[in-house]
Design a protein around this motif. Structure first.
Motif, PDB file in Angstrom:
ATOM      1  N   PHE B  98       0.822  -1.210   0.000  1.00 50.21           N
ATOM      2  CA  PHE B  98       0.000   0.000   0.000  1.00 50.21           C
ATOM      3  C   PHE B  98       0.860   1.266   0.000  1.00 50.21           C
ATOM      4  O   PHE B  98       0.364   2.337  -0.290  1.00 50.21           O
ATOM      5  CB  PHE B  98      -0.921   0.009   1.221  1.00 50.21           C
ATOM      6  CG  PHE B  98      -2.099  -0.895   1.084  1.00 50.21           C
ATOM      7  CD1 PHE B  98      -3.298  -0.422   0.597  1.00 50.21           C
ATOM      8  CD2 PHE B  98      -2.016  -2.233   1.427  1.00 50.21           C
ATOM      9  CE1 PHE B  98      -4.392  -1.255   0.471  1.00 50.21           C
ATOM     10  CE2 PHE B  98      -3.094  -3.073   1.304  1.00 50.21           C
ATOM     11  CZ  PHE B  98      -4.286  -2.585   0.817  1.00 50.21           C
ATOM     12  N   SER B 101       2.859   2.420  -3.979  1.00 55.64           N
ATOM     13  CA  SER B 101       2.214   3.143  -5.071  1.00 55.64           C
ATOM     14  C   SER B 101       1.965   4.583  -4.640  1.00 55.64           C
ATOM     15  O   SER B 101       1.876   4.886  -3.466  1.00 55.64           O
ATOM     16  CB  SER B 101       0.904   2.466  -5.427  1.00 55.64           C
ATOM     17  OG  SER B 101       0.133   2.302  -4.279  1.00 55.64           O
ATOM     18  N   GLY B 103      -0.463   8.113  -5.518  1.00 55.23           N
ATOM     19  CA  GLY B 103      -1.663   8.565  -6.216  1.00 55.23           C
ATOM     20  C   GLY B 103      -2.840   7.681  -5.891  1.00 55.23           C
ATOM     21  O   GLY B 103      -2.686   6.502  -5.555  1.00 55.23           O
ATOM     22  N   HIS B 104      -4.043   8.221  -5.974  1.00 56.65           N
ATOM     23  CA  HIS B 104      -5.228   7.477  -5.563  1.00 56.65           C
ATOM     24  C   HIS B 104      -5.518   6.300  -6.483  1.00 56.65           C
ATOM     25  O   HIS B 104      -5.949   5.244  -6.048  1.00 56.65           O
ATOM     26  CB  HIS B 104      -6.436   8.405  -5.529  1.00 56.65           C
ATOM     27  CG  HIS B 104      -6.368   9.357  -4.382  1.00 56.65           C
ATOM     28  ND1 HIS B 104      -6.288   8.949  -3.078  1.00 56.65           N
ATOM     29  CD2 HIS B 104      -6.338  10.709  -4.361  1.00 56.65           C
ATOM     30  CE1 HIS B 104      -6.226  10.002  -2.291  1.00 56.65           C
ATOM     31  NE2 HIS B 104      -6.255  11.084  -3.046  1.00 56.65           N
ATOM     32  N   ALA B 105      -5.291   6.479  -7.803  1.00 56.15           N
ATOM     33  CA  ALA B 105      -5.608   5.393  -8.737  1.00 56.15           C
ATOM     34  C   ALA B 105      -4.710   4.190  -8.481  1.00 56.15           C
ATOM     35  O   ALA B 105      -5.159   3.051  -8.464  1.00 56.15           O
ATOM     36  CB  ALA B 105      -5.445   5.883 -10.169  1.00 56.15           C
ATOM     37  N   ALA B 107      -3.074   3.605  -5.679  1.00 57.43           N
ATOM     38  CA  ALA B 107      -3.178   3.118  -4.311  1.00 57.43           C
ATOM     39  C   ALA B 107      -4.278   2.084  -4.148  1.00 57.43           C
ATOM     40  O   ALA B 107      -4.265   1.311  -3.195  1.00 57.43           O
ATOM     41  CB  ALA B 107      -3.438   4.288  -3.365  1.00 57.43           C
ATOM     42  N   SER B 108      -5.235   2.065  -5.055  1.00 58.99           N
ATOM     43  CA  SER B 108      -6.313   1.087  -4.921  1.00 58.99           C
ATOM     44  C   SER B 108      -5.946  -0.272  -5.503  1.00 58.99           C
ATOM     45  O   SER B 108      -6.686  -1.225  -5.307  1.00 58.99           O
ATOM     46  CB  SER B 108      -7.570   1.616  -5.599  1.00 58.99           C
ATOM     47  OG  SER B 108      -7.316   1.809  -6.957  1.00 58.99           O
ATOM     48  N   VAL B 109      -4.821  -0.358  -6.209  1.00 57.16           N
ATOM     49  CA  VAL B 109      -4.402  -1.647  -6.779  1.00 57.16           C
ATOM     50  C   VAL B 109      -4.100  -2.679  -5.685  1.00 57.16           C
ATOM     51  O   VAL B 109      -4.574  -3.823  -5.771  1.00 57.16           O
ATOM     52  CB  VAL B 109      -3.196  -1.449  -7.724  1.00 57.16           C
ATOM     53  CG1 VAL B 109      -2.647  -2.781  -8.173  1.00 57.16           C
ATOM     54  CG2 VAL B 109      -3.604  -0.622  -8.915  1.00 57.16           C
ATOM     55  N   PHE B 111      -5.366  -2.856  -2.807  1.00 54.60           N
ATOM     56  CA  PHE B 111      -6.636  -3.252  -2.195  1.00 54.60           C
ATOM     57  C   PHE B 111      -7.395  -4.236  -3.101  1.00 54.60           C
ATOM     58  O   PHE B 111      -8.040  -5.171  -2.592  1.00 54.60           O
ATOM     59  CB  PHE B 111      -7.491  -2.012  -1.930  1.00 54.60           C
ATOM     60  CG  PHE B 111      -8.734  -2.313  -1.151  1.00 54.60           C
ATOM     61  CD1 PHE B 111      -8.658  -2.860   0.116  1.00 54.60           C
ATOM     62  CD2 PHE B 111      -9.978  -2.070  -1.689  1.00 54.60           C
ATOM     63  CE1 PHE B 111      -9.802  -3.146   0.834  1.00 54.60           C
ATOM     64  CE2 PHE B 111     -11.133  -2.350  -0.974  1.00 54.60           C
ATOM     65  CZ  PHE B 111     -11.043  -2.891   0.289  1.00 54.60           C
ATOM     66  N   ALA B 112      -7.294  -4.020  -4.421  1.00 58.85           N
ATOM     67  CA  ALA B 112      -7.913  -4.979  -5.347  1.00 58.85           C
ATOM     68  C   ALA B 112      -7.256  -6.352  -5.194  1.00 58.85           C
ATOM     69  O   ALA B 112      -7.944  -7.390  -5.196  1.00 58.85           O
ATOM     70  CB  ALA B 112      -7.784  -4.471  -6.782  1.00 58.85           C
ATOM     71  N   ALA B 114      -5.829  -7.419  -2.486  1.00 60.54           N
ATOM     72  CA  ALA B 114      -6.264  -7.947  -1.186  1.00 60.54           C
ATOM     73  C   ALA B 114      -7.665  -8.561  -1.288  1.00 60.54           C
ATOM     74  O   ALA B 114      -7.914  -9.648  -0.743  1.00 60.54           O
ATOM     75  CB  ALA B 114      -6.246  -6.831  -0.142  1.00 60.54           C
ATOM     76  N   ILE B 115      -8.559  -7.884  -2.013  1.00 57.59           N
ATOM     77  CA  ILE B 115      -9.923  -8.429  -2.173  1.00 57.59           C
ATOM     78  C   ILE B 115      -9.884  -9.760  -2.907  1.00 57.59           C
ATOM     79  O   ILE B 115     -10.537 -10.736  -2.503  1.00 57.59           O
ATOM     80  CB  ILE B 115     -10.803  -7.414  -2.925  1.00 57.59           C
ATOM     81  CG1 ILE B 115     -11.161  -6.257  -2.004  1.00 57.59           C
ATOM     82  CG2 ILE B 115     -12.068  -8.066  -3.438  1.00 57.59           C
ATOM     83  CD1 ILE B 115     -12.087  -5.264  -2.627  1.00 57.59           C
TER      84      ILE B 115
END
Lengths: 153, 155
Positions: B98, B101, B103-105, B107-109, B111-112, B114-115
């Protein structure tokens, strides 16, 4: 050491202690309980860094669903407690730990960025679809398992 | 002897629950102090070398304990528990991602990832749980020594 680093080390220490509890306890039921505790501490590490969505996900899915099913399974199929640790495997595991620790020491990791995460920017339409597909996959899996289980004598 | 062991485990478990409660209280206090600091700076803990090393060390330790539990387990329940511990180590090692990375775009990688990991691993564990239940209904035991042959023979 900052307050966050101290808090992180405390939570990680408890996670490792719970893992040792799984290894050393004789009863499967208590091993499952220690495993649920360990997963809770691991999810707490996400909470320490402010990644609340991952904390909720791990706490609900792994501790709340899978963990409780495992605890129930261990309580149902409870056998007389016996030592399940084979001491023959302890020296190779310790040797592997030393090699891994040395390689980690030599790796010179550099993390200087802040943890940045925002759930609102994550929840775009394609990712909501991904989550829905994954939930559907798990539901299909459970229904298939239940159908197979009903066929058993 | 068994009740003595159960009683000892119960005491250890109560102690662990007390420690967990204390940890939650400390975490709440730290979160509150972080919110207070949020007005001054970002308020988000920094992932530095120390934190990343601590996390990776704990992840390796949990993974090795899980391996040791798996190779010395004598029944399938303990094997299932060790597999869940391995996934716990995977979740721990995901945390430093986490911070890699920006930037917001980007930073969500993590989490994807992790899901995906949570759902795939929970599906795998569900299958293993069902397999253990079926194994017990046929063999009337969850002893790992009874697992002698594999392959799909149909139900």
């Amino acid at each position: 050491m900052s307050v966050e680093a101290v808090l992180l080390s405390v939570v990680l220490c408890f996670a490792v202690l719970a893992a040792f509890g799984v290894l050393l306890t004789k009863d499967n039921f208590y091993a499952a309980i220690y495993m649920a505790l360990m997963m809770t501490f691991i999810a707490s590490c996400y909470a320490v860094f402010g990644i609340d969505a991952a904390f909720v996900l791990i706490a609900f899915v792994f501790v709340g669903a899978i963990g409780i099913v495992t605890v129930a399974l261990a309580a149902t199929y409870r056998r007389p407690p016996e030592r399940q640790l084979s001491y023959v495997w302890v020296p190779p595991a310790a040797l592997t730990a030393v090699v891994l620790g040395y390689s980690l020491w030599e790796a010179h990791l550099h993390f200087s960025n802040q943890v940045s995460f925002d759930i609102q920017n994550f929840l775009m339409i394609d990712r909501i679809l991904l989550i829905l597909f994954l939930i559907s996959l798990v539901v299909l899996l459970v229904s298939a398992i239940l159908r197979m289980y009903r066929r058993l004598p | 002897m068994r009740s003595l062991c159960a009683s000892r485990n119960g005491k250890v478990l109560s102690f662990a629950l007390m420690i967990l409660s204390a940890a939650v209280i400390v975490a709440n206090a730290a979160a509150a102090s972080g919110e207070e600091k949020a007005g001054e700076g970002t308020g988000v803990p920094v992932m530095n070398d120390v934190s990343a090393s601590l996390i990776y060390t704990a992840a390796f330790t949990v993974l090795l304990i899980a391996y040791l539990t798996a190779i010395s387990s004598r029944d399938l329940i303990r094997l299932l528990i060790s597999l869940e511990m391995m996934f716990g180590a995977v979740f721990l090692s995901l945390i430093p991602m986490f911070s890699l990375s920006s930037g917001h775009a980007a930073a969500s990688v993590p989490f994807a990832i992790a899901i995906l990991t949570v759902f795939v691993s929970s599906g795998e564990l569900l299958i293993l749980i069902a397999a253990i239940v079926m194994f017990d209904s046929r063999k009337k035991s969850t002893d790992a020594d009874l697992v002698r042959e594999g392959g799909d023979r149909g139900v």
